[in-house]
Design a protein around this motif. Structure first.
Motif, PDB file in Angstrom:
ATOM      1  N   ALA A  52       0.831  -1.209   0.000  1.00 49.58           N
ATOM      2  CA  ALA A  52       0.000   0.000   0.000  1.00 49.58           C
ATOM      3  C   ALA A  52       0.861   1.254   0.000  1.00 49.58           C
ATOM      4  N   VAL A  53       0.469   2.241  -0.815  1.00 50.94           N
ATOM      5  CA  VAL A  53       1.152   3.538  -0.847  1.00 50.94           C
ATOM      6  C   VAL A  53       0.101   4.637  -0.904  1.00 50.94           C
ATOM      7  N   VAL A  54       0.391   5.780  -0.315  1.00 55.20           N
ATOM      8  CA  VAL A  54      -0.467   6.952  -0.463  1.00 55.20           C
ATOM      9  C   VAL A  54      -0.312   7.462  -1.899  1.00 55.20           C
ATOM     10  N   SER A  55      -1.419   7.800  -2.540  1.00 56.98           N
ATOM     11  CA  SER A  55      -1.360   8.128  -3.967  1.00 56.98           C
ATOM     12  C   SER A  55      -2.336   9.247  -4.329  1.00 56.98           C
ATOM     13  N   HIS A  56      -2.361   9.556  -5.630  1.00 52.72           N
ATOM     14  CA  HIS A  56      -3.285  10.526  -6.193  1.00 52.72           C
ATOM     15  C   HIS A  56      -3.187  11.878  -5.473  1.00 52.72           C
ATOM     16  N   VAL A  57      -4.324  12.515  -5.215  1.00 49.76           N
ATOM     17  CA  VAL A  57      -4.272  13.856  -4.627  1.00 49.76           C
ATOM     18  C   VAL A  57      -3.712  13.822  -3.209  1.00 49.76           C
ATOM     19  N   SER A  58      -3.874  12.710  -2.499  1.00 50.57           N
ATOM     20  CA  SER A  58      -3.284  12.601  -1.159  1.00 50.57           C
ATOM     21  C   SER A  58      -1.764  12.652  -1.238  1.00 50.57           C
ATOM     22  N   ALA A  59      -1.199  12.008  -2.248  1.00 47.48           N
ATOM     23  CA  ALA A  59       0.252  12.070  -2.441  1.00 47.48           C
ATOM     24  C   ALA A  59       0.676  13.488  -2.812  1.00 47.48           C
ATOM     25  N   ALA A  60      -0.139  14.170  -3.606  1.00 46.35           N
ATOM     26  CA  ALA A  60       0.178  15.560  -3.964  1.00 46.35           C
ATOM     27  C   ALA A  60       0.264  16.427  -2.716  1.00 46.35           C
ATOM     28  N   VAL A  61      -0.606  16.178  -1.750  1.00 51.33           N
ATOM     29  CA  VAL A  61      -0.548  16.914  -0.478  1.00 51.33           C
ATOM     30  C   VAL A  61       0.767  16.623   0.231  1.00 51.33           C
ATOM     31  N   PHE A  62       1.184  15.361   0.277  1.00 50.20           N
ATOM     32  CA  PHE A  62       2.453  15.000   0.917  1.00 50.20           C
ATOM     33  C   PHE A  62       3.633  15.669   0.214  1.00 50.20           C
ATOM     34  N   HIS A  63       3.536  15.844  -1.098  1.00 50.72           N
ATOM     35  CA  HIS A  63       4.609  16.506  -1.856  1.00 50.72           C
ATOM     36  C   HIS A  63       4.569  18.025  -1.688  1.00 50.72           C
ATOM     37  N   GLY A  64       3.592  18.532  -0.963  1.00 49.15           N
ATOM     38  CA  GLY A  64       3.521  19.965  -0.704  1.00 49.15           C
ATOM     39  C   GLY A  64       2.959  20.784  -1.846  1.00 49.15           C
ATOM     40  N   LEU A  65       2.182  20.173  -2.743  1.00 54.11           N
ATOM     41  CA  LEU A  65       1.633  20.883  -3.887  1.00 54.11           C
ATOM     42  C   LEU A  65       0.298  21.530  -3.536  1.00 54.11           C
ATOM     43  N   ASP A  66      -0.002  22.625  -4.201  1.00 53.71           N
ATOM     44  CA  ASP A  66      -1.306  23.259  -4.077  1.00 53.71           C
ATOM     45  C   ASP A  66      -2.311  22.383  -4.823  1.00 53.71           C
ATOM     46  N   VAL A  67      -3.345  21.932  -4.137  1.00 49.82           N
ATOM     47  CA  VAL A  67      -4.325  21.024  -4.755  1.00 49.82           C
ATOM     48  C   VAL A  67      -5.671  21.731  -4.884  1.00 49.82           C
ATOM     49  N   TRP A  68      -5.649  22.917  -5.464  1.00 51.62           N
ATOM     50  CA  TRP A  68      -6.853  23.728  -5.619  1.00 51.62           C
ATOM     51  C   TRP A  68      -8.031  22.908  -6.151  1.00 51.62           C
ATOM     52  N   ASN A  69      -9.149  23.025  -5.454  1.00 51.45           N
ATOM     53  CA  ASN A  69     -10.434  22.482  -5.891  1.00 51.45           C
ATOM     54  C   ASN A  69     -10.498  20.958  -5.898  1.00 51.45           C
ATOM     55  N   ALA A  70      -9.491  20.284  -5.368  1.00 50.91           N
ATOM     56  CA  ALA A  70      -9.520  18.816  -5.330  1.00 50.91           C
ATOM     57  C   ALA A  70     -10.316  18.346  -4.116  1.00 50.91           C
ATOM     58  N   ASP A  71     -10.993  17.233  -4.275  1.00 50.87           N
ATOM     59  CA  ASP A  71     -11.778  16.641  -3.196  1.00 50.87           C
ATOM     60  C   ASP A  71     -10.828  15.975  -2.191  1.00 50.87           C
ATOM     61  N   LEU A  72     -10.846  16.465  -0.952  1.00 51.29           N
ATOM     62  CA  LEU A  72      -9.980  15.922   0.091  1.00 51.29           C
ATOM     63  C   LEU A  72     -10.763  15.137   1.132  1.00 51.29           C
ATOM     64  N   SER A  73     -11.953  14.664   0.752  1.00 51.27           N
ATOM     65  CA  SER A  73     -12.797  13.971   1.724  1.00 51.27           C
ATOM     66  C   SER A  73     -12.321  12.551   2.001  1.00 51.27           C
ATOM     67  N   ARG A  74     -11.520  11.974   1.095  1.00 49.77           N
ATOM     68  CA  ARG A  74     -11.017  10.621   1.301  1.00 49.77           C
ATOM     69  C   ARG A  74      -9.517  10.573   1.040  1.00 49.77           C
ATOM     70  N   VAL A  75      -8.862   9.676   1.733  1.00 44.71           N
ATOM     71  CA  VAL A  75      -7.431   9.439   1.548  1.00 44.71           C
ATOM     72  C   VAL A  75      -7.265   8.382   0.454  1.00 44.71           C
ATOM     73  N   HIS A  76      -6.426   8.679  -0.526  1.00 45.49           N
ATOM     74  CA  HIS A  76      -6.222   7.765  -1.649  1.00 45.49           C
ATOM     75  C   HIS A  76      -5.043   6.840  -1.370  1.00 45.49           C
ATOM     76  N   ILE A  77      -5.300   5.560  -1.485  1.00 42.14           N
ATOM     77  CA  ILE A  77      -4.300   4.515  -1.279  1.00 42.14           C
ATOM     78  C   ILE A  77      -4.268   3.639  -2.521  1.00 42.14           C
ATOM     79  N   THR A  78      -3.077   3.308  -3.005  1.00 40.29           N
ATOM     80  CA  THR A  78      -2.941   2.404  -4.148  1.00 40.29           C
ATOM     81  C   THR A  78      -2.205   1.148  -3.718  1.00 40.29           C
ATOM     82  N   ARG A  79      -2.711  -0.012  -4.187  1.00 34.40           N
ATOM     83  CA  ARG A  79      -2.020  -1.283  -3.967  1.00 34.40           C
ATOM     84  C   ARG A  79      -1.468  -1.785  -5.292  1.00 34.40           C
ATOM     85  N   ASN A  80      -0.340  -2.451  -5.240  1.00 33.35           N
ATOM     86  CA  ASN A  80       0.396  -2.864  -6.439  1.00 33.35           C
ATOM     87  C   ASN A  80      -0.211  -4.124  -7.038  1.00 33.35           C
TER      88      ASN A  80
END
Length: 306
Positions: free
Chosen positions: A68-96
């Motif tokens: 499992a890894v944090v991914s998508h817009v949740s990963a963008a938050v971890f990278h410190g990016l501005d995520v204007w207008n993105a839905d932050l209601s759920r944490v995105h996790i990706t499995r390989n």
């Protein structure tokens, strides 16, 4: 840094389950998920992105699968990016995994998609998709405008290139969102200096214009300025005014009035060089008909000057 308290840690320090329940009931603590708590006063003082990261850390802690890894817009938050207008209601996790659809439950949105070791980085002890893979995932799943804004930030602040994002997309060639994501990758441009400028560029694109970005204007007296968007075919430039342009960016020793006066002189010199000037603000970005009319009127003025 906001400290997440686990139930086991609290119990080891002498706090009972009854006390934990009372802390949550009296709103001294906030339950992030079962068994994970945080000081409510600390949590409430955070930005939306910071809150999402804290929740993501708690949710990821519960995602015990080794792939499992944090991914998508949740990963963008971890990278410190501005995520204007993105839905932050759920944490995105990706499995390989190559197969299996994504699903949502409570605070978590689970995706399944193959990734390589190069697609994963460690950020403060949390496994997160690397920057190029993160932007690729955002481009696949977010609306075009939002995805472009995030990709532009990554290009401007981290030096991410179109080629890197395309490579990340091509590593999962059968992903259903790849066609849309490639349009985001090809459109991203680190010369957009803010989310507002990225949105303005998308708006101009939707109106059928292909502007040149950050163009230097000169006249017989020398350097005039650098404009956000140049539309040379209709001899018009477009400037985006962010909310802080005449606030935070006022040089030391000058007032906001001084800056406004300098901008007026600058615009007069641009017009003296044969171009018309259109100036838009954040609120105008939601009124494409207004912006289109402003550009057409400017183009008409430029045509009559010939």
């Amino acid at each position: 840094m906001t400290r997440i308290v686990s139930r086991s840690d609290a119990l080891s320090r002498g706090t009972s389950d009854a006390e934990l329940q009372r802390y949550c009931r009296t709103r001294a603590w906030r339950r992030l998920r079962p068994g994970r708590f945080v000081s409510r006063s600390q949590f409430d003082s955070l930005t939306a992105e910071e809150k999402h990261r804290v929740i993501a850390e708690a949710v990821f802690d519960a995602a015990t699968a080794p792939d499992a890894v944090v991914s998508h817009v949740s990963a963008a938050v971890f990278h410190g990016l501005d995520v204007w207008n993105a839905d932050l209601s759920r944490v995105h996790i990706t499995r390989n995994r190559a197969r299996g659809g994504g699903r949502s439950s409570g605070l978590r949105r689970l995706h399944t998609s193959p990734y390589s070791d190069a697609d994963v980085v460690d950020i403060d002890g949390v496994r997160v998709t690397a920057l190029a893979r993160t932007i690729a995932d955002c481009a696949r799943t977010l609306p075009f405008e939002t995805a472009v804004c995030i990709a532009d930030v990554a290009a401007r602040t981290r030096g991410l290139t179109v080629e890197q994002v395309v490579k990340a997309l091509d590593s999962c060639p059968n992903h259903p969102g790849n066609r849309k994501a490639h349009t985001v990758a090809k459109f991203m441009d680190g010369r957009s200096e803010s989310v507002g400028e990225s949105r303005a560029r998308v708006l101009l694109h939707n109106l059928g214009y292909t502007p040149q970005l950050q163009v230097t204007i000169t006249d017989a007296r020398g350097f005039v300025g650098r404009v956000d968007f140049d539309l040379p075919d209709i001899e018009t430039v477009l400037e985006f005014d962010g909310k802080v342009k005449y606030g935070r960016y006022v040089p030391e020793g000058q007032s906001a009035a001084d800056v406004v006066w300098e901008e007026k002189r600058r615009e007069d010199r641009i017009r003296g060089n044969g171009r018309q000037v259109v100036r838009i603000a954040w609120a105008d970005l939601d009124s494409p008909e207004l912006v289109e009319r402003m550009i057409r009127e400017a183009a008409e003025r430029a045509r009559h000057r010939k």
